[in-house]
Design a protein around this motif. Structure first.
Motif, PDB file in Angstrom:
ATOM      1  N   ASN A 137       1.041  -1.184  -0.139  1.00  0.00           N
ATOM      2  CA  ASN A 137       0.035   0.106  -0.139  1.00  0.00           C
ATOM      3  C   ASN A 137       0.710   1.232   0.006  1.00  0.00           C
ATOM      4  O   ASN A 137       0.779   2.267   0.845  1.00  0.00           O
ATOM      5  N   LEU A 138       1.930   1.231  -0.697  1.00  0.00           N
ATOM      6  CA  LEU A 138       2.622   2.531  -1.092  1.00  0.00           C
ATOM      7  C   LEU A 138       1.936   3.360  -1.781  1.00  0.00           C
ATOM      8  O   LEU A 138       1.887   3.315  -3.155  1.00  0.00           O
ATOM      9  N   THR A 139       1.854   4.691  -1.404  1.00  0.00           N
ATOM     10  CA  THR A 139       0.806   5.741  -2.098  1.00  0.00           C
ATOM     11  C   THR A 139       1.804   7.047  -2.088  1.00  0.00           C
ATOM     12  O   THR A 139       0.985   8.177  -1.826  1.00  0.00           O
ATOM     13  N   LEU A 140       3.013   7.049  -2.087  1.00  0.00           N
ATOM     14  CA  LEU A 140       3.796   8.038  -1.882  1.00  0.00           C
ATOM     15  C   LEU A 140       3.414   9.346  -2.878  1.00  0.00           C
ATOM     16  O   LEU A 140       3.499  10.412  -2.725  1.00  0.00           O
ATOM     17  N   PHE A 141       3.100   8.681  -4.204  1.00  0.00           N
ATOM     18  CA  PHE A 141       2.702   9.557  -5.327  1.00  0.00           C
ATOM     19  C   PHE A 141       1.263   9.480  -5.898  1.00  0.00           C
ATOM     20  O   PHE A 141       0.807   9.768  -7.040  1.00  0.00           O
ATOM     21  N   GLY A 142       0.610   9.108  -4.821  1.00  0.00           N
ATOM     22  CA  GLY A 142      -0.764   9.136  -5.233  1.00  0.00           C
ATOM     23  C   GLY A 142      -1.323   8.234  -6.299  1.00  0.00           C
ATOM     24  O   GLY A 142      -0.832   6.935  -6.320  1.00  0.00           O
ATOM     25  N   MET A 143      -2.184   8.574  -7.255  1.00  0.00           N
ATOM     26  CA  MET A 143      -2.520   7.436  -8.035  1.00  0.00           C
ATOM     27  C   MET A 143      -1.566   6.883  -8.916  1.00  0.00           C
ATOM     28  O   MET A 143      -1.779   6.192 -10.029  1.00  0.00           O
ATOM     29  N   PHE A 144      -0.316   8.095  -9.344  1.00  0.00           N
ATOM     30  CA  PHE A 144       0.729   7.435 -10.198  1.00  0.00           C
ATOM     31  C   PHE A 144       1.673   6.589  -9.159  1.00  0.00           C
ATOM     32  O   PHE A 144       2.813   6.197 -10.210  1.00  0.00           O
ATOM     33  N   SER A 145       1.203   6.303  -8.297  1.00  0.00           N
ATOM     34  CA  SER A 145       2.318   5.519  -7.542  1.00  0.00           C
ATOM     35  C   SER A 145       2.617   3.925  -8.112  1.00  0.00           C
ATOM     36  O   SER A 145       3.931   3.692  -8.545  1.00  0.00           O
ATOM     37  N   LEU A 146       1.568   3.417  -8.637  1.00  0.00           N
ATOM     38  CA  LEU A 146       1.852   2.039  -9.119  1.00  0.00           C
ATOM     39  C   LEU A 146       2.302   2.090 -10.598  1.00  0.00           C
ATOM     40  O   LEU A 146       3.346   1.344 -10.989  1.00  0.00           O
ATOM     41  N   PRO A 147       2.161   3.012 -11.486  1.00  0.00           N
ATOM     42  CA  PRO A 147       2.697   3.102 -12.702  1.00  0.00           C
ATOM     43  C   PRO A 147       4.278   3.499 -12.709  1.00  0.00           C
ATOM     44  O   PRO A 147       5.062   2.983 -13.339  1.00  0.00           O
ATOM     45  N   LEU A 148       4.284   4.437 -11.716  1.00  0.00           N
ATOM     46  CA  LEU A 148       5.784   4.686 -11.271  1.00  0.00           C
ATOM     47  C   LEU A 148       6.668   3.768 -10.789  1.00  0.00           C
ATOM     48  O   LEU A 148       7.692   3.406 -11.521  1.00  0.00           O
ATOM     49  N   ALA A 149       5.947   2.980  -9.930  1.00  0.00           N
ATOM     50  CA  ALA A 149       6.805   1.873  -9.446  1.00  0.00           C
ATOM     51  C   ALA A 149       6.899   0.784 -10.653  1.00  0.00           C
ATOM     52  O   ALA A 149       8.195   0.231 -10.696  1.00  0.00           O
ATOM     53  N   ALA A 150       6.001   0.756 -11.435  1.00  0.00           N
ATOM     54  CA  ALA A 150       6.108  -0.469 -12.417  1.00  0.00           C
ATOM     55  C   ALA A 150       7.210  -0.001 -13.346  1.00  0.00           C
ATOM     56  O   ALA A 150       8.069  -0.802 -14.039  1.00  0.00           O
ATOM     57  N   PHE A 151       7.001   1.370 -13.572  1.00  0.00           N
ATOM     58  CA  PHE A 151       8.132   1.823 -14.714  1.00  0.00           C
ATOM     59  C   PHE A 151       9.705   1.604 -14.032  1.00  0.00           C
ATOM     60  O   PHE A 151      10.536   1.211 -14.989  1.00  0.00           O
ATOM     61  N   CYS A 152       9.739   1.769 -12.779  1.00  0.00           N
ATOM     62  CA  CYS A 152      11.116   1.918 -12.183  1.00  0.00           C
ATOM     63  C   CYS A 152      11.514   0.410 -12.117  1.00  0.00           C
ATOM     64  O   CYS A 152      12.739   0.259 -12.728  1.00  0.00           O
ATOM     65  N   GLY A 153      10.700  -0.542 -11.702  1.00  0.00           N
ATOM     66  CA  GLY A 153      11.111  -1.884 -11.970  1.00  0.00           C
ATOM     67  C   GLY A 153      11.505  -2.255 -13.220  1.00  0.00           C
ATOM     68  O   GLY A 153      12.322  -3.145 -13.399  1.00  0.00           O
ATOM     69  N   ALA A 154      10.823  -1.895 -14.406  1.00  0.00           N
ATOM     70  CA  ALA A 154      11.126  -2.289 -15.630  1.00  0.00           C
ATOM     71  C   ALA A 154      12.489  -1.838 -15.934  1.00  0.00           C
ATOM     72  O   ALA A 154      13.387  -2.510 -16.704  1.00  0.00           O
ATOM     73  N   LEU A 155      12.798  -0.219 -15.552  1.00  0.00           N
ATOM     74  CA  LEU A 155      14.165   0.042 -16.032  1.00  0.00           C
ATOM     75  C   LEU A 155      15.291  -0.704 -15.298  1.00  0.00           C
ATOM     76  O   LEU A 155      16.389  -0.974 -15.799  1.00  0.00           O
ATOM     77  N   ALA A 156      15.127  -1.026 -14.020  1.00  0.00           N
ATOM     78  CA  ALA A 156      15.948  -1.767 -13.153  1.00  0.00           C
ATOM     79  C   ALA A 156      16.263  -3.288 -13.736  1.00  0.00           C
ATOM     80  O   ALA A 156      17.252  -3.503 -13.858  1.00  0.00           O
ATOM     81  N   ALA A 157      15.095  -3.873 -14.322  1.00  0.00           N
ATOM     82  CA  ALA A 157      15.438  -5.232 -14.844  1.00  0.00           C
ATOM     83  C   ALA A 157      16.166  -4.996 -16.248  1.00  0.00           C
ATOM     84  O   ALA A 157      17.014  -5.923 -16.620  1.00  0.00           O
ATOM     85  N   LEU A 158      15.881  -3.960 -16.819  1.00  0.00           N
ATOM     86  CA  LEU A 158      16.649  -3.632 -18.151  1.00  0.00           C
ATOM     87  C   LEU A 158      18.172  -3.638 -18.087  1.00  0.00           C
ATOM     88  O   LEU A 158      18.967  -4.119 -18.561  1.00  0.00           O
TER      89      LEU A 158
END
Length: 331
Positions: A109-130
């Motif tokens: 339930n990490l909501t530091l960036f509100g409604m953009f928390s999930l897309p931002l976390a997913a995008f950061c995860g994608a870049l880290a995997a790359l």
């Protein structure tokens, strides 16, 4: 191309008209035209119907078009880059990285960036995997296709296991259910602010790929021929892998994992328009958009009022179709 564009419009019309509240197709487009400019259509509908079309169904249809087009274009580019017809946007482990980021947000339930928390976390995860896949694939300053594929597959398996572990060990059934549905892929709850970032990523990525369609064609002819004609294969391949991974990260961040679109549709497009990327990339974008709009419409109507994750439907359709296509080409 005109037929594929008409197919996209037909699918979009059905996507906006069909649902728990059915609307006439003419009224749907009158509402859209009136919102674009009031002089284009005379209002004769209720405010509720306008809200259904403009605020609920239209952003979801546009997101389906963006995600379908992006996955299809990315799949076509990857198949040319690695010269492997089985390559798809999940190849680099990028989607699994995005999944871990999104599941972390949903489970804790990490909501530091509100409604953009999930897309931002997913995008950061994608870049880290790359970044991890590139680090593992490079050896002596060079990166071979085989090492990249093996590193991507290994990273995808590890990250999928991490995401599954997070879901299994969660003590909140509601969060677990949300994470599982996201992992299966879906576009429920799409809003206008969510559309613009993946749309910009897909448009920019497709434009760049169209600009390098000639080198992509050279790669299809073989690495030796491409090198002989002056192409720096390793640098070109590395740059395009990064571009495709960024496109996939932006898409998966809002849609979850939707498989088979980037694997199947490039084969269909090559049967329709040939392998020249100047024609195949735009055709792949149009066909991908129409396909995912239709798949999402089926996902939300087949078991109404329950909604099937669209990733399940694409797998159910894509798997048998791919087997049929493989047997047909062999024959």
């Amino acid at each position: 191309m005109l037929l594929l564009a008409a197919l996209v419009l037909l699918a979009a019309t059905a996507g906006m008209a069909v649902g728990s509240t059915g609307l006439p197709a003419g009224e749907v487009w009158n509402i859209v035209l009136h919102r674009i400019h009031p002089a284009l259509a005379e209002p004769g509908w209720t405010p509720v119907r306008e809200t259904i079309v403009i605020d609920v169904r239209l952003p979801r249809v546009l997101m389906c078009a963006v995600v379908g087009a992006g996955l299809s274009v990315a799949g076509m580019a990857l198949q040319a880059l690695v010269r492997n017809p089985l390559a798809d946007p999940m190849l680099l482990g990028v989607s699994s990285g995005a999944t871990v980021g999104a599941v972390l947000v949903l489970v804790f339930n990490l909501t530091l960036f509100g409604m953009f928390s999930l897309p931002l976390a997913a995008f950061c995860g994608a870049l880290a995997a790359l970044a991890a896949v590139y680090f593992l694939a490079r050896s002596g300053g060079r990166m071979t296709t085989v090492r990249l594929v093996l590193a991507g597959v290994a990273m995808a398996e590890v990250l999928s296991a991490v995401a599954s572990f997070l879901v299994v060990t969660s003590n909140d059934p509601h969060k677990t259910q949300s994470a599982l549905r996201w992992m299966l892929g879906g576009l429920a709850g799409t809003t206008w602010p969510m559309v613009w970032i993946p749309a910009a990523a897909v448009l920019a990525g497709t434009a760049v790929l169209l600009g390098v369609s000639r080198p992509l064609n050279l790669l299809l002819a073989g690495e030796e021929a491409a090198v002989a004609l002056g192409l720096d294969v390793h640098r070109f391949r590395g740059a395009l892998f990064a571009l495709v991974a960024l496109m996939i990260g932006a898409i998966v961040a809002v849609s979850g994992q939707i498989g088979f679109v980037g694997l199947i549709l490039p084969h269909v497009v090559r049967l329709l328009v040939g392998a020249d990327h100047r024609r195949a990339l735009p055709a792949a974008a149009l066909l991908g958009a129409a396909f995912l709009i239709a798949a999402d419409l089926a996902a939300r109507t087949l078991m109404s009022p329950e909604e099937i994750p669209v990733g399940i439907l694409t797998a159910l359709v894509g798997g048998p179709f791919f087997l049929w296509l493989m047997r047909r080409r062999a024959a």
